[in-house]
Design a protein around this motif. Structure first.
Motif, PDB file in Angstrom:
ATOM      1  N   LEU A  15       5.679  31.087 -24.267  1.00 40.52           N
ATOM      2  CA  LEU A  15       4.516  31.953 -24.048  1.00 40.52           C
ATOM      3  C   LEU A  15       3.364  31.250 -23.343  1.00 40.52           C
ATOM      4  CD1 LEU A  15       4.504  33.774 -27.488  1.00 40.52           C
ATOM      5  CD2 LEU A  15       5.549  34.521 -25.353  1.00 40.52           C
ATOM      6  N   GLY A  16       3.378  29.932 -23.332  1.00 40.10           N
ATOM      7  CA  GLY A  16       2.319  29.195 -22.653  1.00 40.10           C
ATOM      8  C   GLY A  16       1.047  29.145 -23.480  1.00 40.10           C
ATOM      9  N   ALA A  17       0.043  28.504 -22.913  1.00 33.79           N
ATOM     10  CA  ALA A  17      -1.205  28.286 -23.648  1.00 33.79           C
ATOM     11  C   ALA A  17      -2.012  29.575 -23.773  1.00 33.79           C
ATOM     12  CB  ALA A  17      -2.031  27.220 -22.943  1.00 33.79           C
ATOM     13  N   ALA A  18      -1.664  30.583 -22.956  1.00 35.63           N
ATOM     14  CA  ALA A  18      -2.444  31.819 -22.957  1.00 35.63           C
ATOM     15  C   ALA A  18      -2.366  32.535 -24.300  1.00 35.63           C
ATOM     16  CB  ALA A  18      -1.947  32.734 -21.849  1.00 35.63           C
ATOM     17  N   TYR A  19      -1.206  32.468 -24.919  1.00 33.84           N
ATOM     18  CA  TYR A  19      -1.015  33.198 -26.158  1.00 33.84           C
ATOM     19  C   TYR A  19      -1.614  32.395 -27.306  1.00 33.84           C
ATOM     20  CZ  TYR A  19       1.314  36.776 -28.862  1.00 33.84           C
ATOM     21  OH  TYR A  19       1.566  37.856 -29.661  1.00 33.84           O
ATOM     22  N   PRO A  20      -2.251  33.079 -28.269  1.00 30.73           N
ATOM     23  CA  PRO A  20      -2.784  32.337 -29.411  1.00 30.73           C
ATOM     24  C   PRO A  20      -1.673  31.502 -30.065  1.00 30.73           C
ATOM     25  CG  PRO A  20      -3.435  34.641 -29.505  1.00 30.73           C
ATOM     26  CD  PRO A  20      -2.494  34.506 -28.343  1.00 30.73           C
ATOM     27  N   GLN A  21      -1.909  30.218 -30.185  1.00 33.94           N
ATOM     28  CA  GLN A  21      -0.888  29.321 -30.724  1.00 33.94           C
ATOM     29  C   GLN A  21      -0.563  29.689 -32.170  1.00 33.94           C
ATOM     30  OE1 GLN A  21       0.169  26.287 -28.829  1.00 33.94           O
ATOM     31  NE2 GLN A  21      -0.686  27.577 -27.216  1.00 33.94           N
ATOM     32  N   PRO A  22       0.708  29.923 -32.481  1.00 33.86           N
ATOM     33  CA  PRO A  22       1.068  30.196 -33.867  1.00 33.86           C
ATOM     34  C   PRO A  22       0.876  28.914 -34.669  1.00 33.86           C
ATOM     35  CG  PRO A  22       3.044  29.972 -32.513  1.00 33.86           C
ATOM     36  CD  PRO A  22       1.873  29.857 -31.593  1.00 33.86           C
ATOM     37  N   ASN A  23       0.239  29.026 -35.831  1.00 31.37           N
ATOM     38  CA  ASN A  23       0.098  27.780 -36.590  1.00 31.37           C
ATOM     39  C   ASN A  23       1.329  27.556 -37.451  1.00 31.37           C
ATOM     40  OD1 ASN A  23      -0.292  27.996 -39.493  1.00 31.37           O
ATOM     41  ND2 ASN A  23      -2.280  28.945 -39.078  1.00 31.37           N
ATOM     42  N   VAL A  24       1.621  26.292 -37.670  1.00 31.76           N
ATOM     43  CA  VAL A  24       2.914  25.941 -38.244  1.00 31.76           C
ATOM     44  C   VAL A  24       3.042  26.439 -39.685  1.00 31.76           C
ATOM     45  CG1 VAL A  24       2.371  23.640 -39.111  1.00 31.76           C
ATOM     46  CG2 VAL A  24       4.648  24.099 -38.151  1.00 31.76           C
ATOM     47  N   GLY A  25       1.916  26.458 -40.398  1.00 32.34           N
ATOM     48  CA  GLY A  25       1.941  26.951 -41.776  1.00 32.34           C
ATOM     49  C   GLY A  25       2.366  28.409 -41.829  1.00 32.34           C
ATOM     50  N   GLN A  26       1.803  29.177 -40.888  1.00 29.82           N
ATOM     51  CA  GLN A  26       2.112  30.600 -40.804  1.00 29.82           C
ATOM     52  C   GLN A  26       3.604  30.794 -40.531  1.00 29.82           C
ATOM     53  OE1 GLN A  26      -0.085  32.202 -37.544  1.00 29.82           O
ATOM     54  NE2 GLN A  26       0.639  34.297 -37.831  1.00 29.82           N
ATOM     55  N   ILE A  27       4.165  29.930 -39.717  1.00 26.11           N
ATOM     56  CA  ILE A  27       5.585  30.030 -39.398  1.00 26.11           C
ATOM     57  C   ILE A  27       6.444  29.730 -40.634  1.00 26.11           C
ATOM     58  CG2 ILE A  27       7.438  28.880 -38.112  1.00 26.11           C
ATOM     59  CD1 ILE A  27       5.682  28.985 -35.673  1.00 26.11           C
ATOM     60  N   TYR A  28       6.054  28.702 -41.379  1.00 28.03           N
ATOM     61  CA  TYR A  28       6.832  28.374 -42.590  1.00 28.03           C
ATOM     62  C   TYR A  28       6.757  29.503 -43.611  1.00 28.03           C
ATOM     63  CZ  TYR A  28       7.683  23.670 -40.874  1.00 28.03           C
ATOM     64  OH  TYR A  28       8.104  22.611 -40.124  1.00 28.03           O
ATOM     65  N   VAL A  29       5.572  30.075 -43.776  1.00 29.19           N
ATOM     66  CA  VAL A  29       5.414  31.181 -44.727  1.00 29.19           C
ATOM     67  C   VAL A  29       6.300  32.355 -44.318  1.00 29.19           C
ATOM     68  CG1 VAL A  29       3.787  32.931 -45.574  1.00 29.19           C
ATOM     69  CG2 VAL A  29       3.088  30.539 -45.462  1.00 29.19           C
ATOM     70  N   THR A  30       6.268  32.668 -43.007  1.00 28.87           N
ATOM     71  CA  THR A  30       7.073  33.785 -42.507  1.00 28.87           C
ATOM     72  C   THR A  30       8.566  33.522 -42.711  1.00 28.87           C
ATOM     73  OG1 THR A  30       5.382  34.119 -40.821  1.00 28.87           O
ATOM     74  CG2 THR A  30       7.457  35.289 -40.524  1.00 28.87           C
ATOM     75  N   LEU A  31       8.980  32.297 -42.430  1.00 30.90           N
ATOM     76  CA  LEU A  31      10.401  31.955 -42.616  1.00 30.90           C
ATOM     77  C   LEU A  31      10.801  32.112 -44.091  1.00 30.90           C
ATOM     78  CD1 LEU A  31      10.657  28.858 -40.231  1.00 30.90           C
ATOM     79  CD2 LEU A  31      11.788  31.073 -39.926  1.00 30.90           C
ATOM     80  N   GLY A  32       9.916  31.710 -44.995  1.00 33.94           N
ATOM     81  CA  GLY A  32      10.172  31.867 -46.435  1.00 33.94           C
ATOM     82  C   GLY A  32      10.398  33.329 -46.795  1.00 33.94           C
ATOM     83  N   ARG A  33       9.528  34.192 -46.229  1.00 39.03           N
ATOM     84  CA  ARG A  33       9.654  35.630 -46.529  1.00 39.03           C
ATOM     85  C   ARG A  33      10.935  36.207 -45.942  1.00 39.03           C
ATOM     86  NH1 ARG A  33       3.578  36.985 -45.082  1.00 39.03           N
ATOM     87  NH2 ARG A  33       2.615  36.159 -46.958  1.00 39.03           N
ATOM     88  N   LEU A  34      11.255  35.789 -44.728  1.00 37.02           N
ATOM     89  CA  LEU A  34      12.476  36.287 -44.083  1.00 37.02           C
ATOM     90  C   LEU A  34      13.705  35.875 -44.888  1.00 37.02           C
ATOM     91  CD1 LEU A  34      11.620  35.536 -40.325  1.00 37.02           C
ATOM     92  CD2 LEU A  34      11.938  37.801 -41.355  1.00 37.02           C
ATOM     93  N   GLU A  35      13.639  34.670 -45.457  1.00 36.56           N
ATOM     94  CA  GLU A  35      14.770  34.193 -46.262  1.00 36.56           C
ATOM     95  C   GLU A  35      14.889  35.041 -47.527  1.00 36.56           C
ATOM     96  OE1 GLU A  35      14.613  30.068 -47.375  1.00 36.56           O
ATOM     97  OE2 GLU A  35      16.777  30.030 -47.777  1.00 36.56           O
ATOM     98  N   LYS A  36      13.742  35.313 -48.152  1.00 37.33           N
ATOM     99  CA  LYS A  36      13.738  36.104 -49.390  1.00 37.33           C
ATOM    100  C   LYS A  36      14.311  37.494 -49.149  1.00 37.33           C
ATOM    101  CE  LYS A  36      10.163  34.505 -52.091  1.00 37.33           C
ATOM    102  NZ  LYS A  36       8.709  34.520 -52.299  1.00 37.33           N
ATOM    103  N   SER A  37      14.033  38.045 -47.984  1.00 36.13           N
ATOM    104  CA  SER A  37      14.538  39.398 -47.724  1.00 36.13           C
ATOM    105  C   SER A  37      15.945  39.384 -47.113  1.00 36.13           C
ATOM    106  CB  SER A  37      13.556  40.167 -46.822  1.00 36.13           C
ATOM    107  OG  SER A  37      13.232  39.400 -45.700  1.00 36.13           O
TER     108      SER A  37
END
Lengths: 270, 168
Positions: free
Chosen positions: B27-49
């Motif tokens: 996505l390049g620098a233009a897109y708001p950088q996803p923060n790594v914590g947010q990614i881990y939290v999301t992955l946790g939720r995806l795993e739970k579901s």
């Protein structure tokens, strides 16, 4: 190139000895109560209704607004392509609204370059001749005209196209030739009337990049555009509605001299 | 963030930090950088579901890293995502409300509101131009993203112009 234009001081209330703390340079354009009404079929159209405007050396001013707002008429008044019905106009400190066509022609040749939406190149002259002609008309020697032309065409990425006829070029290339023609006499003021209005997005980017580059070197530019992307390249945007200035905004929060600010806006990699 | 992460995992298993880097590169620098914590939290939720499965991989001298793979349910979710069209962008309703209510309240002049809003949009447009120029020209996805933002803004500016024409 502002030397020859700084001649006659206006008889009217002088613009220059303003009681300001720092001595501001004489404006390139100064208009007071500029008015123009078009009389055609139907009701008269009040295209420009009492406009006051000052453009200082080195400014890049965009004029935006809906079609029919009178913004092109305003530009034409500043360039002497149309005559005002009322009001006063100074170019480089010289009162010009009283000029007749002959004096306007000389002024435009020396001090004002114009680019139009549809390029307005001379179709049966080569690219080189289109650019050299105004230099020759302004009294440059053939060699000086050739040198200026070569330098500008190289600068605008048109090397090798000197012998081409305008009709053989893309729109973007034709506009670059028109830009070279407008700048060949180093005018104090460059006027651009929808310069990307008939170009695709690549041509638009190219023209913007070049205008920004000349602006960075100190070229004063007044550009009429309906395209906000074009307008945002300027450092001052005038919104024109119904023949009047509705808003006059400095972009980037006032006078910006910080390095890497406006100057890098469209410095696209080649 | 859920579905973009799932879509990246269709290429094969990956761990959280890898996914963050891949997303940034794409996505390049233009897109708001996803923060790594947010990614881990999301992955946790995806795993739970049950849309992804995690597996700890041992690393010498460092904490385990968790690698995720897409489940069949996850693959279905990605398919359904691509099947669906996205919602239209919404009209800027807050400014619209101000414009509608200014005359009612008598506390603001609509034209002043429009002029102020236009200045802001023009400055944003200017920032976007700068961003487009500073971004990698060859990153088409990132350039298209910026161009999309500029076109939306152009539409907003056109609309302000219409408002001014009508309300002047």
């Amino acid at each position: 190139m502002s030397d020859d234009a700084a001649g006659g001081a206006p008889a009217a209330p002088g613009p220059t000895p303003a009681p300001e703390p720092a001595p501001a340079p004489a404006p390139i354009v100064r208009a007071e109560g500029l008015t123009k009404t078009h009389h055609g079929e139907g009701a008269p159209v009040h295209a420009v209704r009492g406009v006051d405007l000052t453009v200082r050396p080195g400014e890049f001013v965009a004029v935006t607004g809906p079609s029919g707002a009178g913004k092109s008429t305003l530009l034409h008044l500043i360039g002497g392509l149309q005559r005002p019905d009322g009001g006063k106009l100074w170019i480089g400190g010289q009162r010009v609204d009283t000029f007749r066509e002959a004096r306007w022609a000389v002024l435009r040749r020396r001090s004002i370059g114009v680019v139009f939406q549809f390029f307005n190149l001379v179709s049966n002259l080569t690219v080189a001749d289109n650019v050299e002609l105004p230099a020759l008309l302004a009294g440059a020697s053939p060699k000086a005209a050739r040198d200026s032309r070569a330098e500008l065409l190289a600068e605008l990425g048109l090397e090798g196209r000197e012998r081409a006829m305008p009709g053989e070029l893309s729109g973007g290339e034709q506009q670059r030739v028109a830009l070279a023609r407008a700048l060949v006499n180093h005018p104090a003021l460059l006027l651009a009337d929808e310069p990307a209005g008939s170009l695709d997005s690549k041509g638009t980017r190219e023209v913007l990049r070049l205008l920004s580059r000349f602006h960075q070197r100190g070229q004063t530019i007044v550009m009429v555009t309906h395209d906000a992307r074009m307008a945002s390249a300027a450092d001052r945007v005038i919104s024109f509605f119904d023949g009047r200035i509705a808003d006059d905004a400095q972009l980037g929060g006032g006078r910006r001299e910080k390095p890497g600010g406006v100057s890098r806006v469209l410095d696209l990699k080649e | 963030m859920r579905l973009p992460l799932l879509a990246l995992l269709t290429r094969g298993p990956a761990h959280g930090y890898e996914l963050k880097q891949d997303l940034e590169k794409l996505l390049g620098a233009a897109y708001p950088q996803p923060n790594v914590g947010q990614i881990y939290v999301t992955l946790g939720r995806l795993e739970k579901s049950g849309l992804i499965e995690g597996e700890d991989v041992e690393q010498s001298g460092r904490p385990n890293k968790r690698t995720y793979r897409l489940t069949d349910a996850g693959r279905e979710a990605v398919l359904a995502w691509f099947e669906d069209t996205a919602e239209e962008p919404r009209v800027r309703d807050e400014f619209f409300m101000k414009l509608a209510l200014a005359p009612q309240s008598g506390m603001a002049d609509p034209i002043t509101l429009i002029n102020r809003q236009r200045r802001q949009y023009l400055n944003t447009m200017r920032d976007l131009s700068k961003l487009a120029a500073s971004e990698d020209r060859d990153n088409k996805i990132s350039q298209l993203l910026i161009e999309g933002a500029m076109l939306h803004l152009q539409a907003d500016l056109d609309w302000l112009e219409r408002c001014q024409e009508e309300l002047e």
